[in-house]
Design a protein around this motif. Structure first.
Motif, short mmCIF file in Angstrom:
data_model
loop_
_atom_site.label_atom_id
_atom_site.label_comp_id
_atom_site.label_asym_id
_atom_site.label_seq_id
_atom_site.Cartn_x
_atom_site.Cartn_y
_atom_site.Cartn_z
N LEU A 302 0.86 -1.18 0.00
CA LEU A 302 0.00 0.00 0.00
C LEU A 302 0.90 1.23 0.00
O LEU A 302 1.71 1.40 0.92
CB LEU A 302 -0.91 0.04 1.23
CG LEU A 302 -2.05 -0.96 1.32
CD1 LEU A 302 -2.80 -0.79 2.64
CD2 LEU A 302 -3.01 -0.82 0.14
N ALA A 303 0.77 2.05 -1.03
CA ALA A 303 1.46 3.33 -1.07
C ALA A 303 0.43 4.41 -0.79
O ALA A 303 -0.53 4.58 -1.56
CB ALA A 303 2.11 3.55 -2.43
N ILE A 304 0.60 5.10 0.32
CA ILE A 304 -0.37 6.12 0.75
C ILE A 304 0.28 7.48 0.57
O ILE A 304 1.37 7.74 1.11
CB ILE A 304 -0.79 5.89 2.21
CG1 ILE A 304 -1.46 4.52 2.37
CG2 ILE A 304 -1.72 7.00 2.69
CD1 ILE A 304 -1.79 4.15 3.80
N VAL A 305 -0.38 8.35 -0.16
CA VAL A 305 0.14 9.69 -0.40
C VAL A 305 -0.84 10.71 0.17
O VAL A 305 -2.01 10.72 -0.20
CB VAL A 305 0.34 9.94 -1.91
CG1 VAL A 305 0.90 11.35 -2.14
CG2 VAL A 305 1.27 8.89 -2.50
N GLY A 306 -0.34 11.53 1.08
CA GLY A 306 -1.19 12.52 1.73
C GLY A 306 -1.38 12.20 3.20
O GLY A 306 -0.79 11.25 3.73
N PRO A 307 -2.19 12.98 3.90
CA PRO A 307 -2.37 12.82 5.35
C PRO A 307 -2.84 11.41 5.72
O PRO A 307 -3.72 10.85 5.08
CB PRO A 307 -3.43 13.87 5.69
CG PRO A 307 -3.32 14.89 4.60
CD PRO A 307 -2.95 14.13 3.36
N ILE A 308 -2.24 10.89 6.78
CA ILE A 308 -2.57 9.53 7.21
C ILE A 308 -3.97 9.46 7.82
O ILE A 308 -4.55 8.38 7.94
CB ILE A 308 -1.50 9.03 8.21
CG1 ILE A 308 -1.49 7.51 8.28
CG2 ILE A 308 -1.72 9.63 9.59
CD1 ILE A 308 -0.98 6.84 7.05
N ALA A 313 -7.06 6.92 3.53
CA ALA A 313 -5.92 6.29 4.21
C ALA A 313 -6.39 5.47 5.40
O ALA A 313 -5.92 4.34 5.62
CB ALA A 313 -4.93 7.36 4.65
N LYS A 314 -7.32 6.00 6.17
CA LYS A 314 -7.83 5.26 7.33
C LYS A 314 -8.54 3.98 6.89
O LYS A 314 -8.41 2.93 7.52
CB LYS A 314 -8.77 6.15 8.14
CG LYS A 314 -8.04 7.30 8.84
CD LYS A 314 -8.99 8.25 9.53
CE LYS A 314 -9.56 7.67 10.79
NZ LYS A 314 -10.32 8.69 11.56
N ALA A 315 -9.27 4.06 5.79
CA ALA A 315 -9.94 2.87 5.28
C ALA A 315 -8.93 1.82 4.81
O ALA A 315 -9.14 0.62 5.00
CB ALA A 315 -10.87 3.25 4.13
N ALA A 316 -7.84 2.27 4.23
CA ALA A 316 -6.82 1.33 3.75
C ALA A 316 -6.13 0.62 4.90
O ALA A 316 -5.74 -0.55 4.78
CB ALA A 316 -5.79 2.09 2.90
N GLU A 344 -5.58 15.05 -8.21
CA GLU A 344 -6.40 16.27 -8.24
C GLU A 344 -6.43 16.94 -6.86
O GLU A 344 -7.46 17.42 -6.40
CB GLU A 344 -7.82 15.95 -8.71
CG GLU A 344 -7.88 15.43 -10.13
CD GLU A 344 -9.29 15.10 -10.57
OE1 GLU A 344 -10.21 15.11 -9.72
OE2 GLU A 344 -9.48 14.83 -11.77
N GLY A 345 -5.26 16.92 -6.22
CA GLY A 345 -5.12 17.56 -4.93
C GLY A 345 -5.64 16.76 -3.76
O GLY A 345 -5.60 17.22 -2.62
N LYS A 346 -6.10 15.53 -4.02
CA LYS A 346 -6.70 14.72 -2.96
C LYS A 346 -5.74 13.61 -2.52
O LYS A 346 -4.98 13.07 -3.33
CB LYS A 346 -7.99 14.08 -3.45
CG LYS A 346 -9.07 15.07 -3.85
CD LYS A 346 -10.27 14.32 -4.43
CE LYS A 346 -11.34 15.28 -4.91
NZ LYS A 346 -12.49 14.55 -5.52
N PRO A 347 -5.77 13.24 -1.21
CA PRO A 347 -4.99 12.09 -0.75
C PRO A 347 -5.36 10.85 -1.53
O PRO A 347 -6.53 10.65 -1.91
CB PRO A 347 -5.38 11.96 0.73
CG PRO A 347 -5.89 13.31 1.12
CD PRO A 347 -6.55 13.87 -0.11
#
Length: 371
Positions: A302-308, A313-316, A344-347
């Motif tokens: 899982l590569a998560i980009v943006g706030p944790i 991200a929480k769902a992942a 588009e600017g979104k995590p």
């Protein structure tokens, strides 16, 4: 410390897998005890609390019928005192806790051991994330700073112990392995890049210091440590995960984040060393078997980009996924994260298998379809 750290994480995971408030309550009470009774001014955790107070075993934690405990909950202990067996309601628990806090406390072994603090770091970080307890996550950050600060040398190596403002001893294999594992958990819980970078640095340093290049696995003491007739290997996961088992797990995770086959090869060296013994006495190698399970599982990242703390991200991170490794970015220096950014600017979350990634998702609903 090590017993409570390992148990707390088990109860956190039991709460996630089976639900119910009992597991959560036990996990929180255990971690609250560690932070209340064992936390040092420097934010490390002391090794242990004595069983006796003023020479009497259990004096602080045992009771008499005159202290207002329901008679059916009292079981005889020693010296005319009793232990409590059974469930207390919230009012009873609070009242007895306040009464107990007025008593003399047992003496404390205020020596902080790097490995045991690494186990506690992993427990605090995972509890902070899964139980949504920011105070545990703050305590984990402070503990991480302690391990990388007062408990480390100027050139970035670990000491074994810290007491009364003084760090001593050369770090052993389990110190590096447990601290690196705790830092990886803190990276996932906080989304902060520094902790992954430090985990990677310590794990690679451990390979340099402890690896047996001829027979595989890792020695207990470093190559440049005290000269011994024969360097030994700590292999059994009793009573704590062995340095070999824990480092194998950490190296496997890092190999899948950094695309580094050499790290995986080093981990496999541990399994080759243990495979016959693990088959004969599996109960002695529980953590090694967990690491082996990760090795045999289909690589999933899982590569998560943006706030944790973003919804996607929480769902992942919500499921229990021992076969999945996680890296949080952005970070072009990390192969798993390279070329991956916000959408588009979104995590965004990228679900990958052997570095082959699906299209990024930005909502929990999209994530459910991708997995």
């Amino acid at each position: 410390l090590y017993d409570n750290a390992l148990l707390a994480r088990d109860y956190v995971l039991a709460h996630r897998l089976m639900g119910g408030e009992a597991h959560r309550r036990i996990a929180e009470e255990t971690l609250d005890y560690l932070l209340r009774e064992l936390r040092l001014p420097e934010n490390g955790l002391a090794s242990a609390q004595d069983a006796d107070t003023d020479g009497v075993e259990g004096l602080t934690f045992t009771w008499t019928p005159e202290e207002g405990v329901r008679e059916e909950l009292l079981q005889p202990f020693e010296h005319g005192r009793f232990i409590i067996r059974g469930e207390l309601d919230d009012e009873e628990r609070g009242r007895l806790f306040e009464l107990r806090e007025q008593r003399a406390k047992p003496a404390r072994d205020d020596k902080a051991i790097a490995a045991w603090n690494g186990l506690a770091l992993a427990a605090l970080a995972e509890a902070g994330r899964r139980l949504e307890r920011d105070d545990y996550l703050d305590a984990a950050r402070a503990l991480g700073e302690f391990l990388l600060g007062p408990l480390s040398t100027g050139d970035g190596r670990l000491h074994r112990t810290f007491r009364a403002g003084l760090a001593k001893g050369t770090g052993y294999l389990e110190d590096y392995a447990d601290v690196a594992n705790g830092l990886l958990e803190l990276h996932v819980a906080s989304g902060e890049l520094r902790w992954r970078e430090e985990a990677n640095r310590l794990a690679r340093l451990a390979v340099e210091l402890f690896a047996d290049d001829e027979r595989g696995g890792f020695y207990l003491s470093p190559a440049d440590g005290e000269e011994l007739v024969a360097r030994k290997k700590d292999l059994e996961d009793q009573p704590t995960p062995s340095g070999n088992s824990m480092l194998a797990l950490v190296l496997l995770k890092l190999s899948r984040i950094y695309g580094d086959e050499e790290l995986e090869r080093r981990a496999v060296g541990v399994f080759r060393l243990l495979h016959g013994t693990m088959a004969r006495v599996p109960l002695a190698f529980g953590h090694a078997l967990s690491a082996l399970d990760l090795h045999f599982s289909t690589p999933r990242e899982l590569a998560i980009v943006g706030p944790i703390d973003s919804p996607v991200a929480k769902a992942a991170l919500e499921p229990f996924q021992p076969d999945t490794v996680v890296a949080v970015g952005p970070s072009e220096e990390v192969p798993l994260l390279a070329g991956k950014g916000l959408v588009e600017g979104k995590p965004a979350v990228y679900v990958c298998e052997r570095f082959a990634c699906q299209a990024p998702v930005t909502t929990p609903k999209q994530l459910l379809k991708a997995t």
